[in-house]
Design a protein around this motif. Sequence first.
Motif, short mmCIF file in Angstrom:
data_model
loop_
_atom_site.label_atom_id
_atom_site.label_comp_id
_atom_site.label_asym_id
_atom_site.label_seq_id
_atom_site.Cartn_x
_atom_site.Cartn_y
_atom_site.Cartn_z
N GLU B 79 3.54 28.31 7.27
CA GLU B 79 3.88 27.19 7.04
C GLU B 79 4.21 26.45 8.60
O GLU B 79 4.25 25.32 8.99
CB GLU B 79 5.05 26.85 6.09
N LEU B 80 5.05 27.29 9.24
CA LEU B 80 5.54 26.86 10.56
C LEU B 80 4.31 26.37 11.59
O LEU B 80 4.45 25.60 12.49
CB LEU B 80 6.62 27.85 11.31
N ALA B 81 3.34 27.45 11.60
CA ALA B 81 2.36 27.38 12.34
C ALA B 81 1.42 26.11 12.13
O ALA B 81 0.67 25.88 12.88
CB ALA B 81 1.38 28.56 12.53
N ARG B 82 1.35 25.65 10.62
CA ARG B 82 0.78 24.52 10.53
C ARG B 82 1.19 23.36 11.50
O ARG B 82 0.57 22.41 11.52
CB ARG B 82 0.94 24.28 9.07
N ALA B 83 2.49 23.29 11.59
CA ALA B 83 3.11 22.33 12.52
C ALA B 83 3.07 22.61 14.07
O ALA B 83 2.58 21.76 14.97
CB ALA B 83 4.40 22.04 12.05
N ASP B 84 3.21 23.92 14.58
CA ASP B 84 2.85 24.19 15.95
C ASP B 84 3.05 25.87 15.84
O ASP B 84 3.93 26.52 15.61
CB ASP B 84 3.91 23.79 16.68
N SER B 85 1.77 26.51 16.30
CA SER B 85 1.32 28.04 16.04
C SER B 85 2.34 28.68 17.18
O SER B 85 2.82 29.52 16.75
CB SER B 85 -0.08 28.15 16.63
N ALA B 86 2.76 28.11 18.31
CA ALA B 86 3.25 28.66 19.49
C ALA B 86 5.04 28.82 19.11
O ALA B 86 5.57 29.73 19.17
CB ALA B 86 3.31 28.02 20.82
N ILE B 87 5.42 27.58 18.19
CA ILE B 87 6.79 27.59 17.85
C ILE B 87 6.98 28.54 16.59
O ILE B 87 8.00 29.28 16.56
CB ILE B 87 7.29 26.38 17.42
N SER B 88 5.95 28.53 15.65
CA SER B 88 5.95 29.74 14.65
C SER B 88 6.21 30.97 15.10
O SER B 88 7.00 32.07 14.84
CB SER B 88 4.63 29.48 13.76
N LYS B 89 5.30 31.31 16.14
CA LYS B 89 5.43 32.60 16.99
C LYS B 89 6.79 32.85 17.51
O LYS B 89 7.22 34.21 17.59
CB LYS B 89 4.08 32.86 18.09
N ALA B 90 7.24 31.89 18.10
CA ALA B 90 8.55 31.99 18.78
C ALA B 90 9.58 32.69 17.85
O ALA B 90 10.60 33.34 18.15
CB ALA B 90 9.19 30.78 19.49
N ALA B 268 -1.43 35.45 9.67
CA ALA B 268 -0.73 34.52 9.10
C ALA B 268 -0.39 33.23 9.94
O ALA B 268 -0.79 31.96 9.53
CB ALA B 268 0.58 34.98 8.61
N ASN B 269 -0.37 33.63 11.23
CA ASN B 269 -0.20 32.25 12.14
C ASN B 269 -1.22 31.64 12.15
O ASN B 269 -1.37 30.14 12.22
CB ASN B 269 0.54 32.93 13.44
N ALA B 270 -2.45 32.30 12.27
CA ALA B 270 -3.95 31.71 12.35
C ALA B 270 -3.94 30.69 11.09
O ALA B 270 -4.55 29.71 11.29
CB ALA B 270 -4.88 32.69 12.51
N LEU B 271 -3.77 31.33 10.07
CA LEU B 271 -3.62 30.49 8.84
C LEU B 271 -3.24 29.13 8.83
O LEU B 271 -3.75 28.12 8.44
CB LEU B 271 -3.27 31.26 7.67
N GLY B 272 -2.05 29.05 9.40
CA GLY B 272 -1.39 27.87 9.70
C GLY B 272 -2.16 27.13 10.51
O GLY B 272 -2.40 25.49 10.25
N ILE B 273 -2.77 27.25 11.60
CA ILE B 273 -3.65 26.80 12.37
C ILE B 273 -4.74 25.89 11.45
O ILE B 273 -5.26 24.87 11.64
CB ILE B 273 -4.09 27.37 13.67
N CYS B 274 -5.28 26.93 10.92
CA CYS B 274 -6.46 26.42 9.99
C CYS B 274 -6.33 25.52 8.86
O CYS B 274 -6.91 24.50 8.87
CB CYS B 274 -7.01 27.88 9.18
N ASP B 275 -5.03 25.46 8.33
CA ASP B 275 -4.58 24.45 7.55
C ASP B 275 -4.31 23.18 8.03
O ASP B 275 -4.59 22.22 7.59
CB ASP B 275 -3.19 25.04 6.83
N ASP B 276 -3.61 23.36 9.22
CA ASP B 276 -3.66 21.98 10.18
C ASP B 276 -5.00 21.27 10.33
O ASP B 276 -5.30 20.24 10.35
CB ASP B 276 -2.77 22.43 11.44
N ALA B 277 -5.71 22.38 10.91
CA ALA B 277 -7.04 21.65 11.19
C ALA B 277 -7.95 21.23 10.11
O ALA B 277 -8.56 20.06 9.93
CB ALA B 277 -7.80 23.11 12.01
N CYS B 278 -7.78 21.88 8.94
CA CYS B 278 -8.59 21.36 7.91
C CYS B 278 -7.86 19.94 7.19
O CYS B 278 -8.73 19.22 6.82
CB CYS B 278 -8.39 22.43 6.71
N ALA B 279 -6.63 19.99 7.23
CA ALA B 279 -6.03 18.81 6.88
C ALA B 279 -6.27 17.87 7.82
O ALA B 279 -6.61 16.30 7.33
CB ALA B 279 -4.48 18.96 6.45
#
Lengths: 407, 397
Positions: B79-90, B268-279
């Motif tokens: 969910e966090l990575a859906r808005a920003d992958s790097a911030i989710s990782k932080a 899991a972080n990659a999944l957030g990017i994918c969700d963002d990209a799909c939407a």
Amino acid sequence: MYNLHLSPEQLEIRDTVREFGAQKIKPVVLKSDRLDVRDRTLPMDLLDLASRMGLRGLALSEDAGGAGSDNLTCCLVAEELAACDADFAAVLAETSWLAHVLFDQAMTAEQCDGFLPRFLADDRFHLAIAGGDGGARLGINYHRQASDIPAPTITATDSGGDFTLNGAADWVANAPIANVFAVVVALSGRRDAGALLVPADSAGLAVRAHDRPWRHGVAGRVTFEDCRVPRGHLLKDGAAALLTRADGRGIPLDQAINLGIARAAYEAALDYARLRVQGGRPIIEHQAIATKLADIAIRLEVARAAVWGAAWASDHPAAFADRSLPDLPLQTVAQVFVSETLHKAVRDAAELFGAMGVMRDMPLQKYVHDALVCMHGGVSNGDARLRIAEGLAGFRRSGNGAQVAAE
Amino acid sequence: MDFTLSNEQRSWQMAARKFADEEIRPISLERDAIPTAAETWDSDIIRKGSKLGFRTLAVPKEWGGHGADFVSQALVMAELARADSAISKAFSQNWKWSHLISASCTEDQKRRFLPDFIADHTFVLGKGITEPGAGSDNRLPPDDPKAGLKLKAERRGDEWILNGEKAFIANAPVGKLFFIDARTDTSVPLRQGTTMFLVPRDTPGFRIGKVFNKSGWRFYQNGEMIFEDARVPHANVVGEVNGAVRKSGGAGGDTTGGDLFGDLELAANALGICDDACASALRHAKGTQQGGQPLFAQQMVQLQINRMHMLSEALRAFVMRVAWEHDMKIHTPNAGLAMNFSTDVVQEVAELYMTVRGLDGAHMDPHADKLVRDSIIWTHLAGDSVQRMKVARRIGR
């Protein structure tokens, strides 16, 4: 009669340009502060040197004072320069190609007298074409007689003696450094698109450089606002078609630049794989790395065959007519294949560098970005496929944008 | 087979989605565009997220954390990575090392370090393994004692003296406490001669060097660590001397602590990017007109949207299964496979998004550009041949 020998002249010019790149260009462009794709400036001093070597007038005929190189040679040079710096290669390729089209084919004798001496005398005299990008995406109009293919966005109205230009063109290659623009326009009262020469300092012409454009070289938006151009600047009939090359059989200069980018990545990866020791030996001695390098080499080699094929075909259009070559738009074919296959090659090369492959002060991220620009800049590969498919289906679109606009 | 989330898992997911939408997405592109690598960090967003529990999500409840299970952790990371992958990782980088603390630290060490970590909303953790001459050799250590990391620690009374440097260390420029792998016996291979130390930021003789200028994951800083006669008390040895690899998921990739979580984390972080990209791709395709019709009317675009969603849903199924297996304490190579798979998926999906967007005049959409740059980070973290062979060797064990 199948012959892949380069001529002695072609080999010599390739070696000369490669040497020039290694001695002069690479030491400047590979400095870490110039590798950030968000902050690249053109090395104008080096462009001056290249001009003095004859690369600015590479394709211009010898009669007109150029080197008179054929299209294949121009592609060899573009690859060599792009192996150092894609922007550098793109600027020279654009000016050299346009010099040939304009001075050797499209200009009247009087126009040549006016512009050619200035072109030859000034190392910073560059050329650009505005309004000739072929219009909108094909997309939804695939295989249809579309009513909405846009006309050239720039119009030229006959205002008694002069033409008055209005309109704008985006992402015009070389715009920020061009001294003269060839402008493809919808001419009032005429069926076909026309083309005019417009000096960059004309009143009513404005250029705004694009910041970090997704294309190589430099680019800008060119705006014409009641820009008056003398009647004598109208290029010969048929000039617009020469400039726009909508048949997909033009010179694959962009693809040659793509090759140069990928070759730079490949050479960097090969050098590094010999030096870098992990797992007790140079990484090139590991199967996983070796097969990756082999894949990159395969991709480069097959891509080069596509580029050279298209380049040779553009030098020998009769080879289409006598059925030596397939009835395909070979430049467009090369665009799709080369950009996709080399993008993968460059990404593989970057992988060898681990974290260093993504750092903005290291070369690999630049090659990755540049290869991505090749894939997404200009006409998209989706559209390119549709254009090829229309050819396969035997579909011919009636008329062109200019006609639609005029009718 | 029951794919239903528990109320607690669902509520973590919803909290993360709200925080991502309201706080992270609005600053994402702006942070990404900051040209100087050392200036991208924003401790304000860390503080806000920390107050909601996202910094200490994985710390056991008895130590003041939230003790969330792996399924919740995977949901929050995505969910966090859906808005920003790097911030989710932080945020999740802290969970990685809090897993390590609970698995490997003594009660005394937990008492000395955990309360400060819990109390300070901007306190982040890091771990130093990689060195300029040792990357893959730490992941797949050869038997040669000379291979692998070189940072040296020598015992002097009650202290260890550390000398050497680390490179490409996540959170190095902003972290307050680090786990550092150092060689304590150079006559034996890495696996038998490496010790892990807890090294606070203010350790004498330890400093941060350059901040690396990455093309992706701009927010998530990465730096150099320099040790010049740095003095670390013996009480800061994690586990046993020469036991770093066995105890901790440090160099060599054992599976009891951080490393096991790390594989799930990247997937899991990659999944957030994918969700963002799909939407984003779907929104663009439906909202952009071409030739009088939405882009989505084109078959070419429909096929691109199909592939993006197909790959992303396959990744989601894999990620959630791995998280569930972690919670069930089922040990399989699946986490590593999911991590490798996530590399292929996130890169293809991000590039398809870029394709659907196309060029806007002479410019690429900065959001599509960011997702592609972020996705390229997976190559060296999760999907290079070493990371794939490492998982193959787990399978072959």
